[in-house]
Structures are given as structure tokens and as C-alpha cells.
Design an enzyme around this catalytic site. Structure first.
Site, PDB file in Angstrom:
ATOM      1  N   ASP A 134      17.759  10.747  86.576  1.00 29.03           N
ATOM      2  CA  ASP A 134      17.550   9.824  85.448  1.00 29.03           C
ATOM      3  C   ASP A 134      16.244   9.055  85.640  1.00 29.03           C
ATOM      4  OD1 ASP A 134      19.998  10.674  84.526  1.00 29.03           O
ATOM      5  OD2 ASP A 134      21.057   8.786  84.937  1.00 29.03           O
ATOM      6  N   GLY A 156      37.188  -1.870  75.250  1.00 33.30           N
ATOM      7  CA  GLY A 156      38.158  -1.114  76.031  1.00 33.30           C
ATOM      8  C   GLY A 156      38.346   0.304  75.526  1.00 33.30           C
ATOM      9  N   ASP A 192      31.212   7.670  81.807  1.00 32.72           N
ATOM     10  CA  ASP A 192      31.470   8.618  82.904  1.00 32.72           C
ATOM     11  C   ASP A 192      32.358   7.982  83.964  1.00 32.72           C
ATOM     12  OD1 ASP A 192      29.780  10.395  81.609  1.00 32.72           O
ATOM     13  OD2 ASP A 192      28.016   9.672  82.695  1.00 32.72           O
TER      14      ASP A 192
HETATM   15  O1  RIB Z   1      26.296   9.423  80.603  1.00 30.79           O
HETATM   16  C1  RIB Z   1      25.128   8.999  81.236  1.00 30.79           C
HETATM   17  C2  RIB Z   1      24.322  10.174  81.683  1.00 30.79           C
HETATM   18  O2  RIB Z   1      23.908  10.896  80.547  1.00 30.79           O
HETATM   19  C3  RIB Z   1      23.065   9.836  82.426  1.00 30.79           C
HETATM   20  O3  RIB Z   1      23.256   9.703  83.818  1.00 30.79           O
HETATM   21  C4  RIB Z   1      22.133  10.957  82.029  1.00 30.79           C
HETATM   22  O4  RIB Z   1      21.778  11.811  83.089  1.00 30.79           O
HETATM   23  C5  RIB Z   1      22.839  11.714  80.922  1.00 30.79           C
HETATM   24  O5  RIB Z   1      23.406  12.887  81.375  1.00 30.79           O
END
Ligand code: RIB
Length: 293
Positions: free
Chosen positions: A20, A212, A239
Site C-alpha cells: 500500500d 457497526g 478486512d
Molecule cells: O481493504 C483495504 C485494502 O484494499 C488495502 O490494504 C489495499 O491493499 C486494498 O487491497
């Protein structure tokens, strides 16, 4: 939540790994506009790697299937996965540059992202085993995601799909999804909750950012609250939620309990910069969860 045993279980994550490249700015530029940024940093990221690290930090035994290039970025990402406790024997080094994500983070904490997949386009399918919780996203080929989910159902594994970035999905793929985790934008593109449930998805967990999450099944809708925090960077929050959700289900938590823990973890992740670097460990999450009860 502090009285429950630390989550264990097995999570298999199939997905992207990116370096990133992050610039901070006061606000997002308009089309055609040039802004002067404030800071620049490079962080490990990619939705797959972020989710694998989150599952491992949540306490699950975690395997990551992905692809990086034969370059410094690829070596850095593989090292981060390993030092985070993620098993990487199926993280391939392929003949393409490691994926990059160009990220702008505004003062509001909101981000915008352009991903250049590179090696991620060569991500292979995963090989799930009975008892796994399998977690995938859409920054790698749909064919790999579909094959992984089909194999998962064939061996009796639980499947979670985070449909990000959003795209239309074939019916035979949706039939293999036990839990889908879209944000509101992705949910809209996929036709809404009823359409997903009608397509055979078991549960829909909609992430709502600072509000949330909401769990939808055929019988009920349950709101999952989150912490109020001062967000500085929301990159990787979704994530973090997905990784904690998968780890919770692998450990035998109910979908609701796993989602509650995911919301706390995601909120904590927004209080510091970067994707992988911002993901909290289980002790931090469970400490905050306990103090909230
Ligand atoms: O969800 C965030 C991610 O989206 C980042 O880390 C970037 O690499 C993209 O994949």
C-alpha cells in the site's frame, strides 16, 4: 467477553497481497485537481493479507493462499505474513510484479483506493479441509474464488465471502457462500439482502462503518453495535472485521458473537494508520470488549 476461551480453530484465506502506497491529504481531490499531500508511507496490505493477519491475531490457526512477485515488495509481504503467525506455504512467488494499492487518506479518515493487481491475477485456488472456515474476497480471479468455495462446500467447510471490490457474481458461486459480508455500496450492487438470500447465501452481514454491522438471515435482522472512536484511517477496517469474524466462527462462536468481536477489532483498527499495522491482537480486542460490558 473476557471470560470466554481465546478463539482457536482453522481459517483459510484466499486473496490479494499488496504493498500500500499511502498519501495523507486534507481532503480528496476533485477530478483534474492537484493537491499537496502531507505524509507518505508504505504499508503491507491487500484484502487477503489483511484478513489473514486479522484472523491470526484473533487467535485462529491461519493459512494464506495468494501470489506475490519476485521483488522486494513480495518478500516484505511474505515476511509480514510469517511474522504475524500466518502459514504461507501456498503464498506463491510468480512472474509478475507484486500488487500495489495507491491510497489517499483524508483528514476525515476516509480513504480512496486504486489497486493494480499484478501478481494477484495469478492467485491459485485454495485447498480447504473439513473444519476450515474459508474466507475470500474479489481482488483475485473470480475463477480461483469460485473453485475454492466449491471445494470448501464439497468437504463441509464454512465459507465467508467479502465481495470487495464489488462486482456481479454468478449464481453458482453465491450458492456456495454461507456468510457474505458486503458494505452498503457492495450490497446495493449485489441487489440487496433479499436477492442474496434468495440466491442461496446463508446469512448477510452488512458492515456499516461507524454504525457497526447488521446481520440478516431468513428469520431475523440483528444490529451489532461498535465502539465510538476517533478514526484516523479506515483502511483495512472491513478486512479486520472479516478476519475476526472468520476466526470467531472457527472457534465456535455464534455469528452474532463473532460479529460483535469483529466490530470492536475494526473500530480499534481505525485509530491508527495503515492496513496490516493497524490490526489489533486478541488481548486488546477482548480487553476493550470486557470493559464495555
Ligand atoms: O481493504 C483495504 C485494502 O484494499 C488495502 O490494504 C489495499 O491493499 C486494498 O487491497
Amino acid at each position: 467477553m473476557s471470560s470466554q476461551p481465546a478463539p482457536q480453530g482453522h481459517v483459510l484465506v484466499v486473496g490479494s497481497a499488496n504493498l500500500d502506497l499511502v498519501a495523507t491529504t486534507a481532503r480528496h481531490p476533485a477530478p483534474g485537481e492537484t493537491l499537496i499531500g502531507r505524509d507518505y508511507a508504505e504499508h503491507p496490505g491487500g484484502k487477503g493479507l489483511n484478513q489473514a493477519v486479522a484472523a491470526a491475531r484473533a487467535g485462529a490457526t491461519t493459512r494464506f493462499v495468494g501470489a506475490v512477485g519476485p521483488d522486494d515488495a513480495g518478500r516484505t509481504l511474505a515476511d509480514i505474513a510469517t511474522t504475524s503467525g500466518v502459514e504461507t506455504s501456498q503464498l506463491l512467488t510468480v512472474d509478475a510484479p507484486t500488487g500495489r494499492a495507491l491510497i489517499l487518506v483524508a483528514d476525515s479518515g476516509e480513504n480512496s483506493i486504486v489497486v493494480v493487481p499484478g501478481a494477484n491475477d495469478l492467485c491459485p485456488p485454495g485447498i480447504p479441509q473439513a473444519g476450515d472456515v474459508v474466507l475470500a474476497q474479489l481482488e483475485v480471479p473470480l475463477s480461483s474464488v469460485g473453485a475454492t468455495l466449491q471445494r470448501a462446500k464439497a468437504v463441509g467447510a464454512v465459507t465467508i465471502l467479502n465481495p470487495a471490490p464489488a462486482r456481479a457474481l454468478p449464481p453458482d458461486l453465491l450458492e456456495c457462500v454461507d456468510v457474505i459480508v458486503p458494505n452498503q455500496h457492495e450490497l446495493e450492487l449485489l441487489g440487496g439482502v433479499a436477492s442474496l438470500l434468495d440466491a442461496g447465501v446463508g446469512s448477510v452481514v452488512v458492515t456499516l462503518g461507524a454504525d457497526g454491522a447488521r446481520i440478516h438471515t431468513r428469520d431475523a435482522a440483528i444490529d451489532i453495535p461498535t465502539l465510538k472512536v476517533d478514526a484516523v484511517d479506515t483502511t483495512g477496517a472491513g478486512d479486520t472485521f472479516c478476519g475476526y469474524l472468520a476466526a470467531g466462527l472457527a472457534a465456535g462462536l455464534s455469528l452474532e458473537r463473532a460479529a460483535r468481536r469483529g466490530c470492536v477489532a475494526a473500530a480499534l483498527s481505525t485509530t491508527r494508520p495503515g492496513a496490516v499495522p493497524s490490526i489489533p491482537n486478541a488481548a486488546e480486542v477482548d480487553g476493550v470488549s470486557a470493559s464495555e460490558e
